[in-house]
Design a protein around this motif. Structure first.
Motif, mmCIF file in Angstrom:
data_model
loop_
_atom_site.group_PDB
_atom_site.id
_atom_site.type_symbol
_atom_site.label_atom_id
_atom_site.label_comp_id
_atom_site.label_asym_id
_atom_site.label_seq_id
_atom_site.Cartn_x
_atom_site.Cartn_y
_atom_site.Cartn_z
ATOM 1 N N VAL A 199 -68.467 -12.195 91.968
ATOM 2 C CA VAL A 199 -67.299 -11.688 92.683
ATOM 3 C C VAL A 199 -67.515 -11.902 94.173
ATOM 4 O O VAL A 199 -68.492 -11.400 94.742
ATOM 5 C CB VAL A 199 -67.067 -10.193 92.382
ATOM 6 C CG1 VAL A 199 -65.869 -9.683 93.186
ATOM 7 C CG2 VAL A 199 -66.837 -9.983 90.886
ATOM 8 N N VAL A 200 -66.622 -12.631 94.803
ATOM 9 C CA VAL A 200 -66.715 -12.933 96.229
ATOM 10 C C VAL A 200 -65.720 -12.047 96.965
ATOM 11 O O VAL A 200 -64.507 -12.222 96.854
ATOM 12 C CB VAL A 200 -66.431 -14.417 96.503
ATOM 13 C CG1 VAL A 200 -66.465 -14.701 98.004
ATOM 14 C CG2 VAL A 200 -67.446 -15.290 95.768
ATOM 15 N N HIS B 239 -66.635 -17.011 104.854
ATOM 16 C CA HIS B 239 -67.797 -17.202 103.981
ATOM 17 C C HIS B 239 -67.407 -17.493 102.536
ATOM 18 O O HIS B 239 -68.282 -17.715 101.688
ATOM 19 C CB HIS B 239 -68.678 -15.949 104.023
ATOM 20 C CG HIS B 239 -69.106 -15.554 105.395
ATOM 21 N ND1 HIS B 239 -69.932 -16.327 106.183
ATOM 22 C CD2 HIS B 239 -68.792 -14.462 106.147
ATOM 23 C CE1 HIS B 239 -70.132 -15.728 107.341
ATOM 24 N NE2 HIS B 239 -69.443 -14.597 107.345
ATOM 25 N N HIS B 240 -66.116 -17.501 102.227
ATOM 26 C CA HIS B 240 -65.681 -17.681 100.845
ATOM 27 C C HIS B 240 -66.144 -19.012 100.261
ATOM 28 O O HIS B 240 -66.702 -19.067 99.161
ATOM 29 C CB HIS B 240 -64.153 -17.587 100.739
ATOM 30 C CG HIS B 240 -63.644 -16.184 100.787
ATOM 31 N ND1 HIS B 240 -62.321 -15.860 100.525
ATOM 32 C CD2 HIS B 240 -64.264 -15.009 101.065
ATOM 33 C CE1 HIS B 240 -62.167 -14.552 100.639
ATOM 34 N NE2 HIS B 240 -63.323 -14.024 100.981
ATOM 35 N N ARG B 241 -65.888 -20.109 100.976
ATOM 36 C CA ARG B 241 -66.147 -21.426 100.384
ATOM 37 C C ARG B 241 -67.611 -21.610 100.040
ATOM 38 O O ARG B 241 -67.945 -22.087 98.946
ATOM 39 C CB ARG B 241 -65.677 -22.545 101.311
ATOM 40 C CG ARG B 241 -65.956 -23.934 100.708
ATOM 41 C CD ARG B 241 -65.241 -25.041 101.405
ATOM 42 N NE ARG B 241 -65.661 -25.207 102.782
ATOM 43 C CZ ARG B 241 -65.306 -26.242 103.541
ATOM 44 N NH1 ARG B 241 -64.510 -27.187 103.044
ATOM 45 N NH2 ARG B 241 -65.708 -26.330 104.779
ATOM 46 N N GLU B 242 -68.502 -21.240 100.951
ATOM 47 C CA GLU B 242 -69.932 -21.430 100.690
ATOM 48 C C GLU B 242 -70.359 -20.690 99.430
ATOM 49 O O GLU B 242 -71.078 -21.241 98.580
ATOM 50 C CB GLU B 242 -70.748 -20.940 101.886
ATOM 51 C CG GLU B 242 -72.250 -21.024 101.661
ATOM 52 C CD GLU B 242 -73.050 -20.382 102.774
ATOM 53 O OE1 GLU B 242 -74.293 -20.393 102.684
ATOM 54 O OE2 GLU B 242 -72.435 -19.849 103.722
ATOM 55 N N LEU B 243 -69.920 -19.439 99.293
ATOM 56 C CA LEU B 243 -70.341 -18.636 98.144
ATOM 57 C C LEU B 243 -69.677 -19.104 96.849
ATOM 58 O O LEU B 243 -70.322 -19.157 95.799
ATOM 59 C CB LEU B 243 -70.025 -17.166 98.400
ATOM 60 C CG LEU B 243 -70.806 -16.526 99.554
ATOM 61 C CD1 LEU B 243 -70.326 -15.107 99.802
ATOM 62 C CD2 LEU B 243 -72.300 -16.540 99.272
ATOM 63 N N VAL B 244 -68.398 -19.447 96.915
ATOM 64 C CA VAL B 244 -67.704 -19.928 95.721
ATOM 65 C C VAL B 244 -68.313 -21.243 95.244
ATOM 66 O O VAL B 244 -68.568 -21.426 94.040
ATOM 67 C CB VAL B 244 -66.196 -20.088 95.993
ATOM 68 C CG1 VAL B 244 -65.510 -20.852 94.856
ATOM 69 C CG2 VAL B 244 -65.541 -18.730 96.171
ATOM 70 N N ALA C 108 -60.768 -25.517 94.467
ATOM 71 C CA ALA C 108 -60.013 -25.725 93.225
ATOM 72 C C ALA C 108 -60.471 -26.996 92.519
ATOM 73 O O ALA C 108 -60.614 -27.015 91.287
ATOM 74 C CB ALA C 108 -58.517 -25.785 93.523
ATOM 75 N N ARG C 109 -60.721 -28.062 93.277
ATOM 76 C CA ARG C 109 -61.208 -29.306 92.670
ATOM 77 C C ARG C 109 -62.557 -29.087 92.002
ATOM 78 O O ARG C 109 -62.793 -29.546 90.879
ATOM 79 C CB ARG C 109 -61.309 -30.399 93.733
ATOM 80 C CG ARG C 109 -59.991 -31.039 94.120
ATOM 81 C CD ARG C 109 -60.208 -32.295 94.937
ATOM 82 N NE ARG C 109 -60.886 -32.005 96.193
ATOM 83 C CZ ARG C 109 -60.257 -31.744 97.329
ATOM 84 N NH1 ARG C 109 -58.925 -31.731 97.360
ATOM 85 N NH2 ARG C 109 -60.936 -31.503 98.435
ATOM 86 N N LEU C 110 -63.454 -28.392 92.693
ATOM 87 C CA LEU C 110 -64.779 -28.143 92.128
ATOM 88 C C LEU C 110 -64.674 -27.284 90.874
ATOM 89 O O LEU C 110 -65.365 -27.525 89.879
ATOM 90 C CB LEU C 110 -65.672 -27.462 93.164
ATOM 91 C CG LEU C 110 -67.118 -27.184 92.729
ATOM 92 C CD1 LEU C 110 -67.816 -28.469 92.314
ATOM 93 C CD2 LEU C 110 -67.893 -26.494 93.856
ATOM 94 N N ALA C 111 -63.785 -26.284 90.894
ATOM 95 C CA ALA C 111 -63.622 -25.411 89.725
ATOM 96 C C ALA C 111 -63.121 -26.190 88.521
ATOM 97 O O ALA C 111 -63.597 -25.986 87.396
ATOM 98 C CB ALA C 111 -62.666 -24.272 90.060
ATOM 99 N N LEU D 144 -70.078 -21.832 91.612
ATOM 100 C CA LEU D 144 -69.571 -22.840 90.686
ATOM 101 C C LEU D 144 -70.635 -23.889 90.377
ATOM 102 O O LEU D 144 -70.761 -24.346 89.233
ATOM 103 C CB LEU D 144 -68.328 -23.514 91.271
ATOM 104 C CG LEU D 144 -67.073 -22.643 91.363
ATOM 105 C CD1 LEU D 144 -65.975 -23.373 92.125
ATOM 106 C CD2 LEU D 144 -66.581 -22.255 89.975
ATOM 107 N N SER D 145 -71.406 -24.263 91.377
ATOM 108 C CA SER D 145 -72.475 -25.238 91.158
ATOM 109 C C SER D 145 -73.533 -24.710 90.208
ATOM 110 O O SER D 145 -74.227 -25.483 89.539
ATOM 111 C CB SER D 145 -73.104 -25.635 92.499
ATOM 112 O OG SER D 145 -72.156 -26.272 93.330
#
Length: 262
Positions: A10-11, A17-22, A49-52, A26-27
């Motif tokens: 949960v972010v 800081h959202h992108r780094e943690l998400v 979204a692309r990574l997800a 996901l990785s």
């Protein structure tokens, strides 16, 4: 995030800081629930979204207004024809922050570069709530205005620069042709802090709250149709409440957040 025991990340930190943690979660192959706004701008959101999609794991963005019992009830009333054909809808709200003063923990909302703005937070949640009841806008034009360029620190009394807009005005058209208008402003008002009207051929619905954050506010639902000339209070059935009875505290913000259907 690398632990096998962790199923969901949960972010819920500041937007920059959202992108780094998400991306890290996901990785690692973890499911992610990220609070809204997802990214600091469209490019960051599209990147996540692309990574997800590539990882094929469950992901959720935390837009809570659509799960508010009052909005869920309004959604069914509209679908069941309470207002008839929707002609127009109007939302007026105040954002609380970005007014004349700023508290010690809220300085980050004054900088537009941080992504925690009047547009992305109170307006964004209100727009999503409206879309859940009336459908996603087919056309939407948004105008941002900065009427205040500085605010006063509530502790020190000193002026603090503000680059985030304190006025959001939007208009658009909904499925079926209904007209939608919005006005969100910074700070609070001595008049209307949240009022949402849904006007139709057979009746009207009105939702009000003490602040323009419908995802956090105790919403009052009123309606009128037929020969009635003013809206009357409507009771939201208990079936719309998704939290255990012992935790049923409608005046507390977590009540609305935790009303999400699991």
């Amino acid at each position: 995030m690398a632990c096998d025991e962790v199923d969901l990340v949960v972010v819920a930190v500041k937007v920059p800081h959202h992108r780094e943690l998400v991306r890290t979660a996901l990785s690692a192959g973890k499911s992610v629930l990220c609070e809204w706004p997802l990214g600091n701008g469209l490019a960051e959101a599209e990147d996540m979204a692309r990574l997800a999609r590539g990882r094929a794991v469950p992901t959720v963005v935390g837009l809570q207004a659509r799960s508010h019992p009052a909005l869920a009830c309004a959604r069914h009333l509209v679908a069941d024809g309470y207002v008839g054909e929707v002609l127009s809808t109007t939302v007026v709200g105040s954002g609380g922050a970005r007014g004349a003063t700023v508290g010690p923990g809220d300085h980050h909302v004054l900088d537009a570069a941080n992504g925690t703005t009047l547009l992305t937070v109170p307006f964004g949640h209100a727009l999503d709530g409206l879309a859940s009841v009336l459908g996603e806008p087919e056309e939407l034009r948004i105008h941002l205005v900065s009427r205040r360029t500085s605010v006063v620190d509530a502790e020190s009394g000193q002026p603090v620069p503000m680059t985030a807009a304190d006025q959001v005005v939007a208009s658009g058209r909904l499925p079926g042709g209904a007209v939608a208008t919005f006005h969100h402003r910074g700070g609070t008002s001595r008049g209307t802090n949240f009022r949402w009207e849904i006007n139709g051929t057979e009746g009207d619905l009105v939702l009000t709250a003490p602040i323009g954050h419908p995802q956090l506010s105790p919403l009052t639902l009123e309606g009128g149709r037929g020969t009635s000339t003013v809206p009357a209070p409507m009771t939201v059935p208990e079936s719309y409440v998704r939290v255990p009875r012992g935790l049923h505290c409608p005046e507390e913000p977590p009540f609305r957040v935790h009303s999400l259907r699991q």
